[in-house]
Write an enzyme that holds these catalytic residues in place. Structure first.
Site, PDB file in Angstrom:
ATOM      1  N   ASP A  62      48.807  24.198   5.825  1.00  0.00           N
ATOM      2  CA  ASP A  62      47.618  23.620   6.471  1.00  0.00           C
ATOM      3  C   ASP A  62      48.071  22.562   7.467  1.00  0.00           C
ATOM      4  O   ASP A  62      49.079  21.881   7.233  1.00  0.00           O
ATOM      5  CB  ASP A  62      46.706  22.991   5.396  1.00  0.00           C
ATOM      6  N   SER A  80      33.584  37.070   9.519  1.00  0.00           N
ATOM      7  CA  SER A  80      32.286  36.408   9.404  1.00  0.00           C
ATOM      8  C   SER A  80      31.165  37.378   9.741  1.00  0.00           C
ATOM      9  O   SER A  80      31.334  38.278  10.574  1.00  0.00           O
ATOM     10  CB  SER A  80      32.253  35.248  10.403  1.00  0.00           C
ATOM     11  N   TYR A 130      33.117  31.901  19.293  1.00  0.00           N
ATOM     12  CA  TYR A 130      33.597  31.981  17.907  1.00  0.00           C
ATOM     13  C   TYR A 130      33.516  33.430  17.406  1.00  0.00           C
ATOM     14  O   TYR A 130      34.497  33.985  16.887  1.00  0.00           O
ATOM     15  CB  TYR A 130      32.772  31.044  17.013  1.00  0.00           C
ATOM     16  N   LYS A 176      36.468  36.284  16.194  1.00  0.00           N
ATOM     17  CA  LYS A 176      36.500  36.994  14.907  1.00  0.00           C
ATOM     18  C   LYS A 176      36.532  38.511  15.126  1.00  0.00           C
ATOM     19  O   LYS A 176      37.226  39.248  14.417  1.00  0.00           O
ATOM     20  CB  LYS A 176      35.311  36.589  14.036  1.00  0.00           C
ATOM     21  N   ASN A 234      26.893  33.088   4.321  1.00  0.00           N
ATOM     22  CA  ASN A 234      26.887  31.624   4.452  1.00  0.00           C
ATOM     23  C   ASN A 234      27.451  30.958   3.195  1.00  0.00           C
ATOM     24  O   ASN A 234      26.713  30.752   2.217  1.00  0.00           O
ATOM     25  CB  ASN A 234      25.470  31.139   4.738  1.00  0.00           C
ATOM     26  N   ARG A 275      17.096  26.269  17.415  1.00  0.00           N
ATOM     27  CA  ARG A 275      18.429  25.995  17.948  1.00  0.00           C
ATOM     28  C   ARG A 275      18.827  27.200  18.814  1.00  0.00           C
ATOM     29  O   ARG A 275      18.767  28.347  18.335  1.00  0.00           O
ATOM     30  CB  ARG A 275      19.408  25.828  16.777  1.00  0.00           C
ATOM     31  N   PRO A 276      19.237  26.946  20.070  1.00  0.00           N
ATOM     32  CA  PRO A 276      19.571  28.088  20.930  1.00  0.00           C
ATOM     33  C   PRO A 276      20.654  28.958  20.294  1.00  0.00           C
ATOM     34  O   PRO A 276      21.602  28.444  19.711  1.00  0.00           O
ATOM     35  CB  PRO A 276      20.110  27.439  22.216  1.00  0.00           C
TER      36      PRO A 276
HETATM   37  N1  UDP Z   1      19.369  24.844  10.204  1.00  0.00           N
HETATM   38  C1  UDP Z   1      18.330  23.927  10.340  1.00  0.00           C
HETATM   39  N2  UDP Z   1      18.628  22.612  10.553  1.00  0.00           N
HETATM   40  C2  UDP Z   1      19.910  22.154  10.628  1.00  0.00           C
HETATM   41  C3  UDP Z   1      20.991  23.091  10.478  1.00  0.00           C
HETATM   42  C4  UDP Z   1      20.664  24.429  10.267  1.00  0.00           C
HETATM   43  O1  UDP Z   1      17.154  24.299  10.288  1.00  0.00           O
HETATM   44  O2  UDP Z   1      20.099  20.946  10.838  1.00  0.00           O
HETATM   45  C5  UDP Z   1      19.061  26.262   9.961  1.00  0.00           C
HETATM   46  C6  UDP Z   1      19.584  27.215  11.028  1.00  0.00           C
HETATM   47  O3  UDP Z   1      18.650  27.332  12.092  1.00  0.00           O
HETATM   48  C7  UDP Z   1      19.747  28.501  10.221  1.00  0.00           C
HETATM   49  C8  UDP Z   1      20.138  28.019   8.835  1.00  0.00           C
HETATM   50  O4  UDP Z   1      19.713  26.648   8.772  1.00  0.00           O
HETATM   51  O5  UDP Z   1      18.523  29.202  10.117  1.00  0.00           O
HETATM   52  C9  UDP Z   1      21.632  28.073   8.561  1.00  0.00           C
HETATM   53  O6  UDP Z   1      22.322  27.402   9.599  1.00  0.00           O
HETATM   54  P1  UDP Z   1      23.890  27.189   9.550  1.00  0.00           P
HETATM   55  O7  UDP Z   1      24.284  26.498  10.821  1.00  0.00           O
HETATM   56  O8  UDP Z   1      24.271  26.537   8.272  1.00  0.00           O
HETATM   57  O9  UDP Z   1      24.493  28.677   9.492  1.00  0.00           O
HETATM   58  P2  UDP Z   1      24.422  29.882  10.570  1.00  0.00           P
HETATM   59  O10 UDP Z   1      23.277  29.640  11.489  1.00  0.00           O
HETATM   60  O11 UDP Z   1      25.733  29.845  11.261  1.00  0.00           O
HETATM   61  O12 UDP Z   1      24.226  31.104   9.749  1.00  0.00           O
END
Ligand code: UDP
Length: 337
Positions: free
Chosen positions: A32, A125, A149, A153, A179, A292-293
Protein backbone atom coordinates in the site's frame (compact mmCIF):
# COMPACT_ATOMS: atom_id res chain seq x y z
CA UNK A 1 -3.65 -22.42 2.44
CA UNK A 2 -2.18 -19.71 0.30
CA UNK A 3 -0.13 -16.54 0.47
CA UNK A 4 -2.18 -13.72 -1.07
CA UNK A 5 -0.74 -10.30 -1.93
CA UNK A 6 -3.25 -7.46 -1.49
CA UNK A 7 -2.34 -4.25 -3.31
CA UNK A 8 -4.18 -1.46 -1.53
CA UNK A 9 -4.48 -3.92 1.32
CA UNK A 10 -4.58 -1.25 4.04
CA UNK A 11 -7.58 0.45 2.43
CA UNK A 12 -11.25 -0.03 3.10
CA UNK A 13 -12.10 -3.14 1.08
CA UNK A 14 -8.54 -4.53 1.17
CA UNK A 15 -8.33 -4.51 4.97
CA UNK A 16 -11.63 -6.38 5.29
CA UNK A 17 -10.53 -8.90 2.64
CA UNK A 18 -7.36 -9.38 4.69
CA UNK A 19 -9.45 -10.40 7.71
CA UNK A 20 -11.61 -12.77 5.66
CA UNK A 21 -8.52 -14.43 4.16
CA UNK A 22 -6.79 -14.82 7.54
CA UNK A 23 -9.98 -16.27 9.07
CA UNK A 24 -9.98 -18.92 6.34
CA UNK A 25 -6.37 -19.85 7.09
CA UNK A 26 -4.63 -17.95 4.31
CA UNK A 27 -1.62 -15.63 4.75
CA UNK A 28 -2.36 -12.10 3.54
CA UNK A 29 0.49 -9.72 2.63
CA UNK A 30 -0.19 -6.00 2.19
CA UNK A 31 1.23 -3.58 -0.36
CA UNK A 32 0.00 0.00 0.00
CA UNK A 33 1.20 3.56 -0.56
CA UNK A 34 -1.01 4.81 2.32
CA UNK A 35 -2.39 7.63 0.17
CA UNK A 36 -5.90 6.79 1.39
CA UNK A 37 -5.26 4.48 4.35
CA UNK A 38 -4.12 4.99 7.94
CA UNK A 39 -0.65 3.98 9.02
CA UNK A 40 -1.96 1.92 11.94
CA UNK A 41 -4.10 -0.42 9.82
CA UNK A 42 -1.45 -3.21 9.62
CA UNK A 43 -1.16 -3.20 13.45
CA UNK A 44 -4.91 -3.33 13.83
CA UNK A 45 -5.09 -6.20 11.37
CA UNK A 46 -2.42 -8.06 13.32
CA UNK A 47 -4.40 -7.65 16.55
CA UNK A 48 -7.62 -8.63 14.83
CA UNK A 49 -6.24 -11.72 13.09
CA UNK A 50 -3.89 -12.75 15.90
CA UNK A 51 -0.82 -12.85 13.64
CA UNK A 52 1.52 -10.26 12.15
CA UNK A 53 0.48 -9.10 8.68
CA UNK A 54 3.51 -8.28 6.51
CA UNK A 55 3.13 -4.86 4.93
CA UNK A 56 5.20 -3.27 2.15
CA UNK A 57 4.97 0.43 1.37
CA UNK A 58 4.91 1.13 -2.33
CA UNK A 59 3.12 2.46 -5.38
CA UNK A 60 1.58 0.14 -7.96
CA UNK A 61 3.21 2.23 -10.69
CA UNK A 62 6.64 1.22 -9.33
CA UNK A 63 7.79 -2.08 -10.90
CA UNK A 64 10.83 -2.34 -8.60
CA UNK A 65 8.70 -2.06 -5.45
CA UNK A 66 6.30 -4.69 -6.81
CA UNK A 67 9.21 -6.93 -7.80
CA UNK A 68 10.60 -6.75 -4.24
CA UNK A 69 7.40 -7.86 -2.53
CA UNK A 70 6.78 -10.61 -5.09
CA UNK A 71 10.32 -11.95 -4.65
CA UNK A 72 10.28 -11.74 -0.87
CA UNK A 73 6.82 -13.23 -0.29
CA UNK A 74 6.33 -15.49 -3.34
CA UNK A 75 2.52 -15.20 -3.24
CA UNK A 76 0.15 -17.70 -4.82
CA UNK A 77 -2.25 -14.99 -6.03
CA UNK A 78 -2.81 -11.24 -6.01
CA UNK A 79 -5.90 -9.22 -5.13
CA UNK A 80 -5.62 -5.81 -6.76
CA UNK A 81 -7.42 -3.15 -4.70
CA UNK A 82 -4.95 -0.28 -5.17
CA UNK A 83 -6.80 2.34 -7.25
CA UNK A 84 -8.43 5.74 -7.19
CA UNK A 85 -12.20 5.54 -6.83
CA UNK A 86 -13.97 8.90 -6.59
CA UNK A 87 -16.15 9.68 -9.60
CA UNK A 88 -16.13 13.47 -9.11
CA UNK A 89 -12.37 13.61 -8.63
CA UNK A 90 -11.91 11.52 -11.79
CA UNK A 91 -13.61 14.27 -13.80
CA UNK A 92 -11.18 16.87 -12.40
CA UNK A 93 -8.03 14.70 -12.66
CA UNK A 94 -8.63 12.12 -15.40
CA UNK A 95 -4.92 11.58 -16.07
CA UNK A 96 -4.26 10.60 -12.45
CA UNK A 97 -7.02 8.02 -12.77
CA UNK A 98 -5.52 6.63 -15.96
CA UNK A 99 -2.03 6.56 -14.44
CA UNK A 100 -2.99 4.75 -11.24
CA UNK A 101 -5.88 2.60 -12.42
CA UNK A 102 -4.68 1.67 -15.92
CA UNK A 103 -0.88 2.11 -15.93
CA UNK A 104 -0.75 0.77 -12.35
CA UNK A 105 -2.62 -2.38 -13.43
CA UNK A 106 -0.33 -2.91 -16.43
CA UNK A 107 2.74 -2.45 -14.22
CA UNK A 108 1.40 -4.96 -11.72
CA UNK A 109 0.64 -7.49 -14.47
CA UNK A 110 4.16 -7.10 -15.84
CA UNK A 111 5.70 -7.63 -12.40
CA UNK A 112 3.50 -10.69 -11.85
CA UNK A 113 4.43 -12.18 -15.22
CA UNK A 114 8.12 -11.61 -14.50
CA UNK A 115 7.62 -13.52 -11.23
CA UNK A 116 5.72 -16.32 -13.00
CA UNK A 117 2.52 -15.53 -11.09
CA UNK A 118 -0.70 -15.41 -13.12
CA UNK A 119 -3.62 -15.46 -10.66
CA UNK A 120 -5.40 -12.17 -10.02
CA UNK A 121 -8.63 -10.97 -8.43
CA UNK A 122 -9.50 -7.55 -9.83
CA UNK A 123 -11.65 -4.88 -8.16
CA UNK A 124 -14.11 -3.70 -10.75
CA UNK A 125 -17.31 -1.78 -10.22
CA UNK A 126 -20.97 -1.66 -11.13
CA UNK A 127 -20.10 1.68 -12.68
CA UNK A 128 -18.95 -0.26 -15.78
CA UNK A 129 -22.67 -0.64 -16.59
CA UNK A 130 -23.04 3.14 -17.00
CA UNK A 131 -26.78 3.81 -16.99
CA UNK A 132 -28.07 0.23 -17.07
CA UNK A 133 -31.03 -0.65 -19.29
CA UNK A 134 -32.00 -3.51 -16.99
CA UNK A 135 -32.08 -3.71 -13.19
CA UNK A 136 -31.25 -5.98 -11.42
CA UNK A 137 -28.31 -5.91 -13.84
CA UNK A 138 -26.68 -9.15 -15.03
CA UNK A 139 -23.00 -9.41 -16.01
CA UNK A 140 -24.00 -9.74 -19.67
CA UNK A 141 -25.25 -6.12 -19.73
CA UNK A 142 -23.19 -3.85 -22.00
CA UNK A 143 -20.33 -1.79 -20.54
CA UNK A 144 -20.51 1.95 -20.98
CA UNK A 145 -18.18 4.57 -19.53
CA UNK A 146 -20.03 7.57 -18.11
CA UNK A 147 -17.04 9.20 -16.37
CA UNK A 148 -13.22 8.78 -16.34
CA UNK A 149 -13.35 6.50 -13.30
CA UNK A 150 -15.74 4.13 -15.09
CA UNK A 151 -13.57 4.35 -18.21
CA UNK A 152 -10.52 3.16 -16.24
CA UNK A 153 -12.45 0.21 -14.78
CA UNK A 154 -13.70 -0.85 -18.23
CA UNK A 155 -10.18 -0.54 -19.67
CA UNK A 156 -8.86 -2.63 -16.77
CA UNK A 157 -11.37 -5.38 -17.54
CA UNK A 158 -10.49 -5.25 -21.26
CA UNK A 159 -6.75 -5.43 -20.56
CA UNK A 160 -7.33 -8.51 -18.42
CA UNK A 161 -9.50 -10.10 -21.13
CA UNK A 162 -6.81 -9.56 -23.76
CA UNK A 163 -4.15 -10.95 -21.48
CA UNK A 164 -6.15 -14.08 -20.60
CA UNK A 165 -6.94 -14.59 -24.31
CA UNK A 166 -3.26 -14.33 -25.22
CA UNK A 167 -2.03 -16.70 -22.51
CA UNK A 168 -4.39 -19.25 -20.93
CA UNK A 169 -2.11 -19.53 -17.91
CA UNK A 170 -3.67 -16.29 -16.65
CA UNK A 171 -6.62 -16.87 -14.31
CA UNK A 172 -8.48 -13.67 -13.49
CA UNK A 173 -11.48 -13.05 -11.27
CA UNK A 174 -13.18 -9.77 -12.14
CA UNK A 175 -15.47 -8.67 -9.31
CA UNK A 176 -17.92 -5.86 -9.99
CA UNK A 177 -18.77 -4.24 -6.67
CA UNK A 178 -22.10 -2.59 -6.08
CA UNK A 179 -22.10 -0.21 -3.07
CA UNK A 180 -19.82 -1.49 -0.29
CA UNK A 181 -20.67 -0.16 3.19
CA UNK A 182 -20.41 -1.05 6.87
CA UNK A 183 -17.44 -2.26 8.90
CA UNK A 184 -16.00 -5.35 10.55
CA UNK A 185 -18.01 -6.41 13.62
CA UNK A 186 -14.98 -5.81 15.88
CA UNK A 187 -15.16 -2.07 15.03
CA UNK A 188 -11.36 -2.21 14.71
CA UNK A 189 -11.34 -1.52 10.97
CA UNK A 190 -13.77 0.38 8.80
CA UNK A 191 -14.10 3.05 6.16
CA UNK A 192 -11.91 6.02 7.00
CA UNK A 193 -11.76 8.37 4.03
CA UNK A 194 -9.18 11.13 4.20
CA UNK A 195 -11.01 14.41 3.68
CA UNK A 196 -14.71 14.77 3.09
CA UNK A 197 -16.39 11.51 2.16
CA UNK A 198 -18.23 11.20 -1.15
CA UNK A 199 -20.31 8.16 -0.38
CA UNK A 200 -23.69 8.05 1.26
CA UNK A 201 -23.05 5.87 4.33
CA UNK A 202 -19.90 7.68 5.55
CA UNK A 203 -21.70 10.98 5.00
CA UNK A 204 -24.66 9.82 7.08
CA UNK A 205 -22.14 8.69 9.71
CA UNK A 206 -20.83 12.26 9.88
CA UNK A 207 -24.37 13.54 10.41
CA UNK A 208 -24.87 10.97 13.19
CA UNK A 209 -21.57 12.01 14.80
CA UNK A 210 -22.60 15.68 14.71
CA UNK A 211 -19.85 16.65 12.26
CA UNK A 212 -22.37 17.51 9.54
CA UNK A 213 -25.62 19.34 10.27
CA UNK A 214 -27.76 17.18 7.98
CA UNK A 215 -27.67 14.92 4.97
CA UNK A 216 -28.28 16.52 1.61
CA UNK A 217 -30.44 14.13 -0.37
CA UNK A 218 -29.57 14.48 -4.03
CA UNK A 219 -33.01 14.59 -5.65
CA UNK A 220 -36.38 13.10 -4.72
CA UNK A 221 -37.88 13.15 -8.20
CA UNK A 222 -36.42 9.93 -9.63
CA UNK A 223 -38.82 7.26 -10.80
CA UNK A 224 -38.20 5.14 -7.69
CA UNK A 225 -40.71 4.29 -4.92
CA UNK A 226 -39.85 7.34 -2.75
CA UNK A 227 -38.20 9.39 -5.52
CA UNK A 228 -34.64 9.10 -4.12
CA UNK A 229 -31.78 7.14 -5.69
CA UNK A 230 -31.68 3.38 -5.18
CA UNK A 231 -28.46 1.39 -4.70
CA UNK A 232 -27.51 -2.17 -3.81
CA UNK A 233 -25.56 -1.73 -0.55
CA UNK A 234 -23.39 -4.74 0.21
CA UNK A 235 -21.79 -5.22 3.62
CA UNK A 236 -18.02 -4.96 3.25
CA UNK A 237 -17.52 -8.30 5.06
CA UNK A 238 -19.83 -10.00 2.56
CA UNK A 239 -17.77 -8.38 -0.19
CA UNK A 240 -14.61 -9.64 1.53
CA UNK A 241 -16.04 -13.17 1.60
CA UNK A 242 -16.75 -12.88 -2.12
CA UNK A 243 -13.07 -12.12 -2.69
CA UNK A 244 -11.98 -15.10 -0.66
CA UNK A 245 -14.29 -17.41 -2.62
CA UNK A 246 -13.07 -15.91 -5.90
CA UNK A 247 -9.38 -16.43 -5.15
CA UNK A 248 -10.03 -19.92 -3.83
CA UNK A 249 -11.69 -20.81 -7.17
CA UNK A 250 -8.62 -19.56 -9.02
CA UNK A 251 -6.29 -21.45 -6.67
CA UNK A 252 -8.33 -24.60 -7.36
CA UNK A 253 -7.51 -24.23 -11.07
CA UNK A 254 -10.63 -22.51 -12.39
CA UNK A 255 -9.95 -20.41 -15.51
CA UNK A 256 -11.50 -17.12 -14.36
CA UNK A 257 -14.82 -15.35 -13.94
CA UNK A 258 -16.62 -12.00 -14.18
CA UNK A 259 -19.09 -11.60 -11.33
CA UNK A 260 -21.34 -9.02 -9.71
CA UNK A 261 -20.96 -8.73 -5.95
CA UNK A 262 -24.19 -7.31 -4.61
CA UNK A 263 -27.23 -8.41 -2.65
CA UNK A 264 -29.84 -8.20 -5.40
CA UNK A 265 -31.84 -5.78 -3.23
CA UNK A 266 -31.96 -2.03 -3.67
CA UNK A 267 -32.49 0.59 -0.97
CA UNK A 268 -33.32 4.27 -1.42
CA UNK A 269 -31.37 7.13 0.16
CA UNK A 270 -34.23 7.69 2.63
CA UNK A 271 -34.30 4.00 3.55
CA UNK A 272 -30.58 4.08 4.32
CA UNK A 273 -31.01 7.24 6.38
CA UNK A 274 -33.87 5.64 8.35
CA UNK A 275 -31.85 2.46 8.96
CA UNK A 276 -28.89 4.49 10.21
CA UNK A 277 -31.27 6.40 12.46
CA UNK A 278 -32.43 3.08 13.95
CA UNK A 279 -28.80 2.13 14.62
CA UNK A 280 -28.15 5.47 16.33
CA UNK A 281 -31.48 5.56 18.15
CA UNK A 282 -32.78 8.84 16.76
CA UNK A 283 -33.99 10.29 13.49
CA UNK A 284 -31.27 11.96 11.46
CA UNK A 285 -31.89 15.33 9.79
CA UNK A 286 -31.87 15.82 6.04
CA UNK A 287 -33.00 18.15 3.33
CA UNK A 288 -33.65 17.50 -0.32
CA UNK A 289 -31.39 19.32 -2.79
CA UNK A 290 -31.18 19.05 -6.59
CA UNK A 291 -29.94 15.86 -8.25
CA UNK A 292 -26.17 15.30 -8.39
CA UNK A 293 -25.08 15.54 -12.04
CA UNK A 294 -24.26 12.16 -13.52
CA UNK A 295 -26.18 10.16 -10.91
CA UNK A 296 -28.01 7.04 -12.03
CA UNK A 297 -31.52 6.45 -10.59
CA UNK A 298 -31.09 2.75 -9.77
CA UNK A 299 -28.16 0.35 -9.46
CA UNK A 300 -28.97 -3.17 -8.34
CA UNK A 301 -27.04 -6.40 -8.94
CA UNK A 302 -28.37 -9.57 -10.41
CA UNK A 303 -26.42 -11.80 -7.97
CA UNK A 304 -27.35 -15.14 -9.60
CA UNK A 305 -24.06 -15.80 -11.39
CA UNK A 306 -21.92 -15.20 -8.28
CA UNK A 307 -24.12 -17.64 -6.41
CA UNK A 308 -23.94 -20.25 -9.19
CA UNK A 309 -20.18 -19.94 -9.74
CA UNK A 310 -18.88 -19.26 -6.23
CA UNK A 311 -21.76 -20.19 -3.96
CA UNK A 312 -21.61 -16.54 -2.90
CA UNK A 313 -24.56 -14.94 -1.18
CA UNK A 314 -24.57 -11.71 0.83
CA UNK A 315 -25.77 -12.59 4.33
CA UNK A 316 -25.81 -9.22 6.10
CA UNK A 317 -28.65 -6.70 5.66
CA UNK A 318 -28.90 -2.91 5.65
CA UNK A 319 -29.46 -2.72 9.42
CA UNK A 320 -26.26 -4.69 9.99
CA UNK A 321 -24.41 -2.33 7.64
CA UNK A 322 -25.62 0.70 9.62
CA UNK A 323 -25.02 -0.84 13.06
CA UNK A 324 -21.47 -1.87 12.18
CA UNK A 325 -20.70 1.50 10.58
CA UNK A 326 -21.95 3.35 13.64
CA UNK A 327 -19.97 1.11 16.05
CA UNK A 328 -16.81 1.81 14.01
CA UNK A 329 -17.42 5.57 13.84
CA UNK A 330 -18.16 5.80 17.58
CA UNK A 331 -15.07 3.75 18.37
CA UNK A 332 -12.90 6.01 16.22
CA UNK A 333 -14.29 9.10 17.95
CA UNK A 334 -13.59 7.58 21.39
CA UNK A 335 -10.02 6.64 20.38
CA UNK A 336 -9.36 10.19 19.13
CA UNK A 337 -10.86 11.88 22.22
N1 UDP B 1 -26.41 10.56 -2.09
C1 UDP B 1 -27.13 11.59 -1.49
N2 UDP B 1 -26.47 12.52 -0.75
C2 UDP B 1 -25.12 12.48 -0.55
C3 UDP B 1 -24.37 11.41 -1.15
C4 UDP B 1 -25.06 10.48 -1.91
O1 UDP B 1 -28.35 11.68 -1.66
O2 UDP B 1 -24.59 13.37 0.14
C5 UDP B 1 -27.12 9.55 -2.88
C6 UDP B 1 -26.67 9.46 -4.34
O3 UDP B 1 -27.39 10.39 -5.13
C7 UDP B 1 -27.00 8.01 -4.66
C8 UDP B 1 -26.76 7.27 -3.36
O4 UDP B 1 -26.82 8.28 -2.33
O5 UDP B 1 -28.36 7.85 -5.01
C9 UDP B 1 -25.41 6.58 -3.27
O6 UDP B 1 -24.39 7.51 -3.58
P1 UDP B 1 -22.85 7.13 -3.48
O7 UDP B 1 -22.07 8.33 -3.93
O8 UDP B 1 -22.56 6.59 -2.13
O9 UDP B 1 -22.68 5.91 -4.51
P2 UDP B 1 -22.86 5.85 -6.11
O10 UDP B 1 -23.71 6.99 -6.54
O11 UDP B 1 -21.48 5.93 -6.65
O12 UDP B 1 -23.51 4.54 -6.36
Amino acid sequence: MAVILLTGGAGYVGSHACVALAAAGHSPVLFDDFSNAREDVPDRLARLTGAPVPCYRGDVRDPAALGRVLAAQNPDAVMHFAALKAVGESMDRPLDYMAVNIAGLVTLLGAMEAAGLRRLVYSSSATVYGVPDVTPTPESAPRRAVNPYGFTKIKGEEILEQLAASDPRWAVGVLRYFNPAGAHESAMIGEDPSGRPNNLVPLIARVAAGQLRRLEVFGDDYSTPDGTGVRDYIHVMDLAEGHRLSVERLLAGAPGHVLNLGTGRGHSVLEVLAAYGRAVGRELPYRVVPRRPGDVPVYCADPARAEAELGFRARRDLDEICRSSWAWVRGQAARRA
